[in-house]
Design an enzyme around this catalytic site. Structure first.
Site: not given
Ligand SMILES: NC(=O)c1ccc[n+]([C@@H]2O[C@H](COP(=O)([O-])OP(=O)(O)OC[C@H]3O[C@@H](n4cnc5c(N)ncnc54)[C@H](O)[C@@H]3O)[C@@H](O)[C@H]2O)c1
Length: 372
Positions: A15, A75, A94, A96, A118, A270
């Site tokens: 990016r 980053k 970002y 972190h 963030e 992550d």
């Molecule tokens: N791997 C990647 O490249 C990447 C990229 C972007 C985001 N992420 C990760 O994805 C994850 C989700 O991000 P997001 O932006 O959707 O967050 P978000 O806060 O919008 O959504 C998280 C949801 O999880 C729910 N939740 C919490 N505990 C739960 C449980 N036990 N059962 C069911 N639901 C539950 C919450 O109520 C919430 O609605 C984060 O860990 C974020 O860091 C990873």
């Protein structure tokens, strides 16, 4: 203001902090934009696109850092970049910092002012500069999951949408936030039979109101998860408990209750991952198998679609970047407390409480700093 955008140097990062469109907007407002040669290539933007936008191309990152009043990146600055930051310079990217004491100490030592994407907030309680990457990862999850479901990749050999006479794949999405909602939308759009689990009733009400006819939702309990995964072809992990490691919602023991060749896509990797058997993988080698179940656990999923991710991130950062350039960081933060929430470091002082708590460093109130 002189706004500089160096080429990203973190491994596997394609990016770029500024799109040609963002550069053009800044130039139109009287700012000078300096881009390191080739900075946009990984996202499909060549030097000519930036020159057409009115930016100036320079040969080295050193030149960008030496010239610019504000550095815009993606980053966190790497060690070699941190050495080039100077007192009075503004860094917008970002960061972190909480798990990264080395970077934090270097930023403090540099004397720069650093605003972290963030931690910028919005009036809905969201994180507007994280959301675009969650949208990308969410929409990508069924795409990579369906590829993993193919027989040659170790999957069950099930087509997401089925065909006339053959039922669709069953997809369970755990977590119905930004990632989960976008994942469910795309999986449903591919024709799969989708159920979203969440622990927040207001969120479930929202999903029901908006997407009621397109995918089902259910309250998330251990029992509901255990039952649903037995018939699932794909499970997408998308939970987040802010500030905490992801809870482990599927144990290794439970894998034996799933269909052989079913796929787990752990987007929450992550934050440590929400399946017991998840371990972070890379785009070069994204999948692995445990007890007959395929796992996809890439920690920086948006990197796979760098062009879309760059443009999505640029759309979200641009208004803030322009406010910082037009007004200077102090006035821009005084005028917008959501941007002020992004202030992590100023002139050798830490200004973000959660980072101070994590690293045992004294914190100065950002409101005080901005008034000084
Ligand atoms: N791997 C990647 O490249 C990447 C990229 C972007 C985001 N992420 C990760 O994805 C994850 C989700 O991000 P997001 O932006 O959707 O967050 P978000 O806060 O919008 O959504 C998280 C949801 O999880 C729910 N939740 C919490 N505990 C739960 C449980 N036990 N059962 C069911 N639901 C539950 C919450 O109520 C919430 O609605 C984060 O860990 C974020 O860091 C990873």
């Amino acid at each position: 203001m002189k706004i500089g955008c160096p080429k990203e140097i973190k491994p596997q990062e394609f990016r770029v902090g500024m799109t040609p469109n963002a550069a053009q907007e800044a130039v139109a407002r009287g700012h000078e934009v300096i881009i390191e040669t080739g900075a946009g290539l990984g996202s499909g933007f060549d030097n000519d696109a930036y020159v057409a936008a009115g930016a100036r191309i320079v040969d080295t990152a050193e030149e960008v850092f030496a010239t610019a009043d504000m550095i815009v990146k993606v980053k966190e600055p790497q060690a070699i970049e941190r050495k080039m930051l100077r007192a009075g310079q503004l860094l917008f990217t970002y960061l972190h910092l909480a798990p990264d004491p080395e970077q934090t100490h270097d930023l403090l030592a540099s004397g720069c002012t650093a605003i972290a994407y963030e931690t910028v907030t919005d009036s809905n309680g969201g994180l507007p500069l994280l959301a675009p990457m969650s949208e990308v990862a969410g929409r990508l999850a069924p795409q990579v999951g369906s590829w993993t479901l193919q027989k040659a990749n170790g999957g069950r050999g099930v087509l997401m949408g089925g065909v006339p006479g053959v039922g669709p794949a069953k997809v369970v999405v755990i977590g119905g936030g930004v990632v989960g909602t976008h994942a469910a939308q795309v999986a449903a759009g591919m024709g799969a039979d989708v159920t979203v689990l969440d622990r927040s009733l207001p969120r479930l009400r929202y999903l029901d109101d908006v997407f009621g006819g397109r995918f089902k939702n259910q309250y998330s309990t251990a029992g509901a998860t255990a039952e649903l995964i037995q018939s699932a072809d794909m499970v997408i992990g998308a939970v987040l408990i802010p500030g905490a490691a992801a809870p482990k919602l599927i144990t290794r023991e439970q894998l034996s209750t799933m269909k052989p060749g079913a796929v787990l896509v752990d987007v929450a990797i992550d934050q440590g991952g929400c399946f017991e058997t998840s371990k972070a993988t890379t785009h070069a080698d994204p999948i692995y198998e445990v007890d007959g179940i395929m796992h996809y656990c890439v920690a920086n999923m948006p990197g796979a679609v760098a062009r879309t991710s760059t443009i999505a991130l640029g759309n979200a950062t641009m208004p803030f970047m322009l406010a910082l350039a037009d007004k200077g960081w102090k006035q821009a933060c005084q005028d917008d407390h959501h941007l002020l929430a992004g202030l992590n470091v100023h002139a050798g002082q830490l200004t973000y409480y959660a980072v101070g708590k994590a690293l045992g460093i004294d914190v100065v109130s950002p409101a005080m700093v901005v008034k000084a």
